[in-house]
Write a protein that holds these residues in place. Structure first.
Motif, PDB file in Angstrom:
ATOM      1  N   SER A  35     -46.202  24.429  51.736  1.00  0.00           N
ATOM      2  CA  SER A  35     -45.414  24.912  50.604  1.00  0.00           C
ATOM      3  C   SER A  35     -44.890  23.722  49.811  1.00  0.00           C
ATOM      4  CB  SER A  35     -44.252  25.786  51.093  1.00  0.00           C
ATOM      5  OG  SER A  35     -43.363  24.997  51.873  1.00  0.00           O
ATOM      6  N   LEU A  36     -44.680  23.970  48.529  1.00  0.00           N
ATOM      7  CA  LEU A  36     -44.273  22.910  47.605  1.00  0.00           C
ATOM      8  C   LEU A  36     -42.981  23.281  46.912  1.00  0.00           C
ATOM      9  CD1 LEU A  36     -44.953  20.354  45.797  1.00  0.00           C
ATOM     10  CD2 LEU A  36     -46.020  21.982  44.235  1.00  0.00           C
ATOM     11  N   GLU A  37     -42.087  22.312  46.799  1.00  0.00           N
ATOM     12  CA  GLU A  37     -40.948  22.454  45.910  1.00  0.00           C
ATOM     13  C   GLU A  37     -40.674  21.106  45.274  1.00  0.00           C
ATOM     14  OE1 GLU A  37     -37.538  24.555  47.266  1.00  0.00           O
ATOM     15  OE2 GLU A  37     -36.462  24.264  45.387  1.00  0.00           O
ATOM     16  N   LEU A  38     -40.711  21.058  43.952  1.00  0.00           N
ATOM     17  CA  LEU A  38     -40.410  19.846  43.198  1.00  0.00           C
ATOM     18  C   LEU A  38     -39.107  20.052  42.450  1.00  0.00           C
ATOM     19  CD1 LEU A  38     -43.917  18.974  41.688  1.00  0.00           C
ATOM     20  CD2 LEU A  38     -42.922  18.249  43.866  1.00  0.00           C
ATOM     21  N   GLY A  39     -38.204  19.095  42.617  1.00  0.00           N
ATOM     22  CA  GLY A  39     -36.897  19.232  42.014  1.00  0.00           C
ATOM     23  C   GLY A  39     -36.848  18.724  40.586  1.00  0.00           C
ATOM     24  N   CYS A  40     -36.020  19.389  39.770  1.00  0.00           N
ATOM     25  CA  CYS A  40     -35.797  18.968  38.397  1.00  0.00           C
ATOM     26  C   CYS A  40     -34.366  19.315  38.031  1.00  0.00           C
ATOM     27  CB  CYS A  40     -36.760  19.675  37.452  1.00  0.00           C
ATOM     28  SG  CYS A  40     -36.411  19.384  35.691  1.00  0.00           S
ATOM     29  N   ASN A  41     -33.619  18.333  37.567  1.00  0.00           N
ATOM     30  CA  ASN A  41     -32.273  18.560  37.056  1.00  0.00           C
ATOM     31  C   ASN A  41     -32.169  17.977  35.655  1.00  0.00           C
ATOM     32  OD1 ASN A  41     -31.691  18.414  40.227  1.00  0.00           O
ATOM     33  ND2 ASN A  41     -30.088  19.605  39.207  1.00  0.00           N
ATOM     34  N   TYR A  42     -31.370  18.611  34.830  1.00  0.00           N
ATOM     35  CA  TYR A  42     -31.217  18.134  33.471  1.00  0.00           C
ATOM     36  C   TYR A  42     -29.736  17.988  33.159  1.00  0.00           C
ATOM     37  CZ  TYR A  42     -30.073  22.980  32.476  1.00  0.00           C
ATOM     38  OH  TYR A  42     -29.475  24.213  32.488  1.00  0.00           O
ATOM     39  N   GLY A  50     -45.798  31.201  36.539  1.00  0.00           N
ATOM     40  CA  GLY A  50     -46.740  30.543  35.666  1.00  0.00           C
ATOM     41  C   GLY A  50     -48.158  30.720  36.144  1.00  0.00           C
ATOM     42  N   ILE A  51     -48.991  29.804  35.690  1.00  0.00           N
ATOM     43  CA  ILE A  51     -50.403  29.882  36.065  1.00  0.00           C
ATOM     44  C   ILE A  51     -50.608  29.327  37.462  1.00  0.00           C
ATOM     45  CG2 ILE A  51     -51.175  29.750  33.674  1.00  0.00           C
ATOM     46  CD1 ILE A  51     -51.849  26.792  34.191  1.00  0.00           C
ATOM     47  N   LYS A  52     -51.722  29.699  38.074  1.00  0.00           N
ATOM     48  CA  LYS A  52     -52.181  29.138  39.343  1.00  0.00           C
ATOM     49  C   LYS A  52     -51.173  29.327  40.476  1.00  0.00           C
ATOM     50  CE  LYS A  52     -55.085  25.879  36.883  1.00  0.00           C
ATOM     51  NZ  LYS A  52     -55.711  24.559  36.829  1.00  0.00           N
ATOM     52  N   GLY A  53     -50.390  30.377  40.428  1.00  0.00           N
ATOM     53  CA  GLY A  53     -49.479  30.697  41.519  1.00  0.00           C
ATOM     54  C   GLY A  53     -48.179  29.922  41.540  1.00  0.00           C
ATOM     55  N   PHE A  54     -47.900  29.150  40.518  1.00  0.00           N
ATOM     56  CA  PHE A  54     -46.646  28.411  40.446  1.00  0.00           C
ATOM     57  C   PHE A  54     -45.516  29.298  39.928  1.00  0.00           C
ATOM     58  CE2 PHE A  54     -47.671  24.051  41.453  1.00  0.00           C
ATOM     59  CZ  PHE A  54     -49.049  23.994  41.275  1.00  0.00           C
ATOM     60  N   GLU A  55     -44.306  28.995  40.366  1.00  0.00           N
ATOM     61  CA  GLU A  55     -43.120  29.656  39.851  1.00  0.00           C
ATOM     62  C   GLU A  55     -41.985  28.654  39.802  1.00  0.00           C
ATOM     63  OE1 GLU A  55     -42.445  32.837  42.681  1.00  0.00           O
ATOM     64  OE2 GLU A  55     -41.017  31.591  43.789  1.00  0.00           O
ATOM     65  N   ALA A  56     -40.974  28.975  39.021  1.00  0.00           N
ATOM     66  CA  ALA A  56     -39.816  28.094  38.933  1.00  0.00           C
ATOM     67  C   ALA A  56     -38.574  28.944  38.763  1.00  0.00           C
ATOM     68  CB  ALA A  56     -39.955  27.121  37.768  1.00  0.00           C
ATOM     69  N   GLU A  57     -37.465  28.426  39.273  1.00  0.00           N
ATOM     70  CA  GLU A  57     -36.208  29.150  39.185  1.00  0.00           C
ATOM     71  C   GLU A  57     -35.192  28.330  38.411  1.00  0.00           C
ATOM     72  OE1 GLU A  57     -34.373  30.181  42.898  1.00  0.00           O
ATOM     73  OE2 GLU A  57     -33.013  31.620  41.929  1.00  0.00           O
ATOM     74  N   PHE A  58     -34.623  28.945  37.404  1.00  0.00           N
ATOM     75  CA  PHE A  58     -33.568  28.331  36.599  1.00  0.00           C
ATOM     76  C   PHE A  58     -32.226  28.678  37.232  1.00  0.00           C
ATOM     77  CE2 PHE A  58     -30.989  26.787  33.409  1.00  0.00           C
ATOM     78  CZ  PHE A  58     -30.361  27.752  32.628  1.00  0.00           C
ATOM     79  N   ILE A  59     -31.487  27.678  37.656  1.00  0.00           N
ATOM     80  CA  ILE A  59     -30.143  27.892  38.183  1.00  0.00           C
ATOM     81  C   ILE A  59     -29.191  27.171  37.232  1.00  0.00           C
ATOM     82  CG2 ILE A  59     -28.563  27.678  40.125  1.00  0.00           C
ATOM     83  CD1 ILE A  59     -30.946  27.635  41.989  1.00  0.00           C
ATOM     84  N   LYS A  60     -28.568  27.940  36.356  1.00  0.00           N
ATOM     85  CA  LYS A  60     -27.748  27.361  35.294  1.00  0.00           C
ATOM     86  C   LYS A  60     -26.586  26.551  35.847  1.00  0.00           C
ATOM     87  CE  LYS A  60     -25.557  28.640  30.928  1.00  0.00           C
ATOM     88  NZ  LYS A  60     -25.239  29.761  30.005  1.00  0.00           N
ATOM     89  N   SER A  61     -25.957  27.059  36.909  1.00  0.00           N
ATOM     90  CA  SER A  61     -24.778  26.392  37.459  1.00  0.00           C
ATOM     91  C   SER A  61     -25.116  25.036  38.063  1.00  0.00           C
ATOM     92  CB  SER A  61     -24.124  27.274  38.523  1.00  0.00           C
ATOM     93  OG  SER A  61     -25.024  27.521  39.586  1.00  0.00           O
ATOM     94  N   LYS A  62     -26.364  24.861  38.438  1.00  0.00           N
ATOM     95  CA  LYS A  62     -26.799  23.597  39.039  1.00  0.00           C
ATOM     96  C   LYS A  62     -27.621  22.764  38.064  1.00  0.00           C
ATOM     97  CE  LYS A  62     -26.925  25.234  43.830  1.00  0.00           C
ATOM     98  NZ  LYS A  62     -27.750  25.358  45.062  1.00  0.00           N
ATOM     99  N   PHE A  63     -27.778  23.233  36.845  1.00  0.00           N
ATOM    100  CA  PHE A  63     -28.597  22.542  35.842  1.00  0.00           C
ATOM    101  C   PHE A  63     -29.965  22.190  36.433  1.00  0.00           C
ATOM    102  CE2 PHE A  63     -25.254  22.012  32.746  1.00  0.00           C
ATOM    103  CZ  PHE A  63     -24.108  22.042  33.506  1.00  0.00           C
ATOM    104  N   SER A  64     -30.541  23.142  37.139  1.00  0.00           N
ATOM    105  CA  SER A  64     -31.804  22.851  37.824  1.00  0.00           C
ATOM    106  C   SER A  64     -32.898  23.816  37.420  1.00  0.00           C
ATOM    107  CB  SER A  64     -31.604  22.885  39.342  1.00  0.00           C
ATOM    108  OG  SER A  64     -31.401  24.208  39.787  1.00  0.00           O
ATOM    109  N   PHE A  65     -34.121  23.361  37.576  1.00  0.00           N
ATOM    110  CA  PHE A  65     -35.311  24.180  37.262  1.00  0.00           C
ATOM    111  C   PHE A  65     -36.417  23.689  38.190  1.00  0.00           C
ATOM    112  CE2 PHE A  65     -37.530  27.242  34.940  1.00  0.00           C
ATOM    113  CZ  PHE A  65     -38.691  26.754  34.335  1.00  0.00           C
ATOM    114  N   ASN A  66     -36.326  24.092  39.452  1.00  0.00           N
ATOM    115  CA  ASN A  66     -37.253  23.599  40.469  1.00  0.00           C
ATOM    116  C   ASN A  66     -38.556  24.374  40.458  1.00  0.00           C
ATOM    117  OD1 ASN A  66     -35.221  21.848  41.120  1.00  0.00           O
ATOM    118  ND2 ASN A  66     -34.744  22.805  43.095  1.00  0.00           N
ATOM    119  N   LEU A  67     -39.623  23.660  40.691  1.00  0.00           N
ATOM    120  CA  LEU A  67     -40.975  24.232  40.715  1.00  0.00           C
ATOM    121  C   LEU A  67     -41.374  24.518  42.152  1.00  0.00           C
ATOM    122  CD1 LEU A  67     -43.593  24.823  38.968  1.00  0.00           C
ATOM    123  CD2 LEU A  67     -44.326  22.534  39.665  1.00  0.00           C
TER     124      LEU A  67
END
Lengths: 114, 114
Positions: free
Chosen positions: A18-25, A59-76
């Motif tokens: 399983s994959l999870e890539l972190g992203c914060n803005y 998204g495409i190819k089985g990817f998904e991402a979750e927007f968590i506003k309180s954490k300013f995150s959008f992890n794939l």
């Protein structure tokens, strides 16, 4: 100024892991969020995007991402990676009030071994 | 339907020279953005053109200039090249009446300054 942080520079996984890539803005207002992928030798392609509504986007190819506003995150995420997922992944943010430019993170290189 | 096309794909220039890169947007798109991607980094926004005018600009010096033509194609010009200008230059198109939306990227022009 807006910025995007991607926590993992290089991720190495075996197929079916399983994959999870972190992203914060950093931006306090309304944002549009994107994940782009760049396969070896190819151009940047959009994986998925979030503008509003359901914070879990698919998204495409089985990817998904979750927007968590309180954490300013959008992890794939992807439940089970394939060798063909080997690529560079970029998180990007747009703040509409600041214009239409995309602000990118530095990218995460994903290597999947078969 | 052609996507975003960029020319040339590669070029080598000497310090102090000037360079022009070209971009044709995806059919139906009227907005063109340029990004610089240094090795190991994410794309950085240079500027965006809409209706033949620069609409937004990133943190790049005046040596970087651009143009958009009536057919929506665009040029990026860089004067007085520095070694640090070596990078992949990406063009992205989007819009339809200037609305922000998904950006489609070209394959880029690899510029090497020696």
């Amino acid at each position: 100024a807006q910025s995007v942080s991607q926590h993992n520079h290089h991720v190495i996984l075996s197929e079916a892991a399983s994959l999870e890539l972190g992203c914060n803005y950093s931006y306090g207002g309304t944002v549009n969020l994107f994940w782009y992928v760049q396969y070896p030798g190819q151009h940047l392609q959009l994986l998925l995007k979030y503008f509003s509504g359901d914070p879990l986007v698919k998204g495409i190819k089985g990817f998904e991402a979750e927007f968590i506003k309180s954490k300013f995150s959008f992890n794939l995420r992807k439940p089970s990676v394939q060798w063909s997922d080997t690529a560079e992944y970029f998180c990007a943010v747009n703040a509409p009030q600041a214009g239409t430019a995309l602000i990118f993170g530095k990218g995460t290189t994903l290597s999947v071994s078969s | 339907d052609a996507g975003v096309t960029q020319s040339p794909t590669h070029l080598i220039k000497t310090r102090g020279q000037q360079v022009t890169l070209r971009c044709s947007p995806k059919s139906g798109h009227d907005t063109v953005s340029w990004y610089q991607q240094a090795l190991g980094q994410g794309p950085q926004f240079i500027f965006q053109y809409y209706e033949e005018e620069e609409r937004q600009r990133g943190n790049f010096p005046d040596r970087f200039s651009g143009h958009q033509f009536p057919n929506y194609s665009s040029e990026l010009n860089v004067n007085a090249l520095l070694l640090g200008d070596s990078a992949l230059y990406l063009c992205a198109s989007s819009g339809g009446q200037g609305r922000f939306g998904e950006a489609f990227f070209g394959q880029g022009t690899r510029l090497t300054v020696v």
